[in-house]
Design an enzyme around this catalytic site. Structure first.
Site, PDB file in Angstrom:
ATOM      1  N   HIS A 196       0.865  -1.175   0.000  1.00  0.00           N
ATOM      2  CA  HIS A 196       0.000   0.000   0.000  1.00  0.00           C
ATOM      3  C   HIS A 196       0.908   1.232   0.000  1.00  0.00           C
ATOM      4  CE1 HIS A 196      -3.583  -2.399   1.835  1.00  0.00           C
ATOM      5  NE2 HIS A 196      -3.611  -2.387   0.511  1.00  0.00           N
ATOM      6  N   GLU A 234       1.309  -4.847  11.334  1.00  0.00           N
ATOM      7  CA  GLU A 234       0.778  -3.484  11.215  1.00  0.00           C
ATOM      8  C   GLU A 234       1.610  -2.628  12.164  1.00  0.00           C
ATOM      9  OE1 GLU A 234      -1.761  -1.769   9.775  1.00  0.00           O
ATOM     10  OE2 GLU A 234      -2.807  -3.320   8.612  1.00  0.00           O
TER      11      GLU A 234
END
Length: 418
Positions: A166, A371
């Site tokens: 991303h 994350e």
């Protein structure tokens, strides 16, 4: 997590609603649109089911908050979320990275290439740079192999680490580059690192979405454009484009304007195909050589493992009790060193077509997502060192477990005996 009949019923209602009702931004094919997303705060979406409802509209969940979530969404998705009964704030201001006195800064694509070149030149005995493939716009997707006897394809367990799938998740490339530095600078002086490099083949790909990364960094602010997808056509969310349970479960969007647009078909995005082809190429003599896979994201401070498409912990033929137990045990161990929360991917919300689901579900590679932290996609460069050091120990443990992940639950004799 035990899935009760009540939870299954709620999930069934959600799935049925997704099939029978036309939710803006998800149902039906959409033509390319100039509509762009903005960031909003959604109050009240605090549980797995509520976050899944929000995600099912096609909105991308960016940040978890105590009272809800922050999302990136197009107007039709915002309206769909409001109809679900959640409060949606006005668009949040675009993030701006504050000035910093630190000399640190985020790597551009060119700077990343230069750093990998410098490492390969400085440590030729244990590193080899290679081009995994080309992006949609023709940029090199770079990989660095780290191992003793690096020019030889040895019969050693392999580890594959990717970052920046991303585009806006800028800290992820810094984590990948930091791990390259940790392994190369520690080799020969740190026994633990030396043993890992001598007995593993580690491949690190710091920017697997280079077109998106370049576009996101080409901005008139110190922050970026908040760009998530690749740059082919309207852009595809590469982490919804893999060929396992692609588009199966309302965990991605068919709207080209959506941040979670899954593409026209499995592996329709150039970068997805490049990554999948590389993984398939590591199946030698019918046996997958990659034993541990990691996809680095930000910014929720989590360690995730498969599956994302279902809330069931085990799936007959795909994830048995020992598979799940080993994934969970390693995930918890790593998260404890980071100060992150460990959970199955679907505990966050339902997704489909993701890297981890494909690498485990299709290739039987133990798979995780980190994350990272930092509070936003663009934390100040002065925060880079503080954030990346949090995962250094976890990366070493992930690499160590590649010899036999079932060792974490004491079953190496059953699964990994020579």
């Amino acid at each position: 997590m035990v899935i009760t009949s009540r939870v299954r019923s709620l999930l069934a209602v959600l799935a049925a609603g997704a099939l029978t009702a036309t939710v803006p931004g998800t149902a039906g094919a959409s033509a390319p649109s100039p509509v762009t997303s903005q960031q909003y705060k959604v109050t009240g979406a605090t549980t797995t089911l509520q976050r899944t409802q929000v995600a099912q509209t096609g909105a991308a969940i960016d940040i978890l908050r105590a009272d809800g979530v922050e999302i990136s969404a197009i107007p039709s998705e915002v309206e769909a979320i409001k109809k679900l009964g959640f409060k949606v704030s006005a668009p949040l201001p675009k993030p701006v990275t504050p000035p910093t006195a630190s000399a640190a800064s985020y790597h551009t694509y060119a700077e990343m290439q230069a750093e990998v070149d410098q490492v390969a030149a400085a440590f030729p005995q244990i590193t080899r740079k290679f081009v995994v493939g080309k992006s949609g716009q023709g940029r090199d997707i770079i990989g660095l192999k780290i191992s003793d006897n690096v020019a030889t394809d040895e019969n050693e367990p392999e580890v594959m680490i990717i970052a920046n799938i991303h585009a806006r998740e800028r800290l992820t490339a810094e984590q990948a580059l930091d791990f390259i530095g940790q392994l190369t600078k520690g080799y020969g002086s740190d026994k633990r690192i030396t043993d890992l490099v001598d007995n593993r083949e580690i491949t690190i790909m710091p920017m697997v979405n280079p077109d998106g990364q370049v576009y996101d960094m080409t901005s008139d602010t110190q922050a970026g454009r908040m760009w998530r997808k690749n740059r082919e056509g309207p852009g595809t969310d590469l982490n919804r484009n893999f060929a396992y349970k692609w588009g199966c479960c309302n965990g991605s969007s068919s709207s080209t304007s959506s941040e979670t647009y899954r593409g026209t078909g499995p592996e329709s995005a150039t970068e997805t195909k490049v990554l999948a082809n590389y993984v398939r190429s590591r199946r030698v003599g019918g046996k997958q050589q990659i034993k541990m896979f990691l996809d680095i994201h930000s910014v929720a401070e989590l360690v995730l493992w498969p599956f994302g498409y279902t809330m069931n912990n085990t799936v007959p033929g795909s994830m048995d009790v020992d598979d799940e137990n080993a994934h969970r045990t390693i995930g918890r161990e790593m998260a404890q060193t980071q100060g992150f929360t460990p959970e199955q991917s679907s505990d966050l919300y339902i997704t489909d077509g993701t890297t981890d689901d494909w690498t485990w579900g299709d290739q039987r590679i133990f798979s995780y997502t980190f994350e990272l932290g930092g509070g936003s996609f663009y934390p100040p460069p002065s925060a880079i060192e503080t954030q990346v050091q949090r995962s250094r120990e976890a990366l070493l443990r992930l690499t160590a477990y590649a010899d036999c992940p079932y060792r974490a639950i004491g079953k190496e004799g059953q699964y990994c005996a020579a």
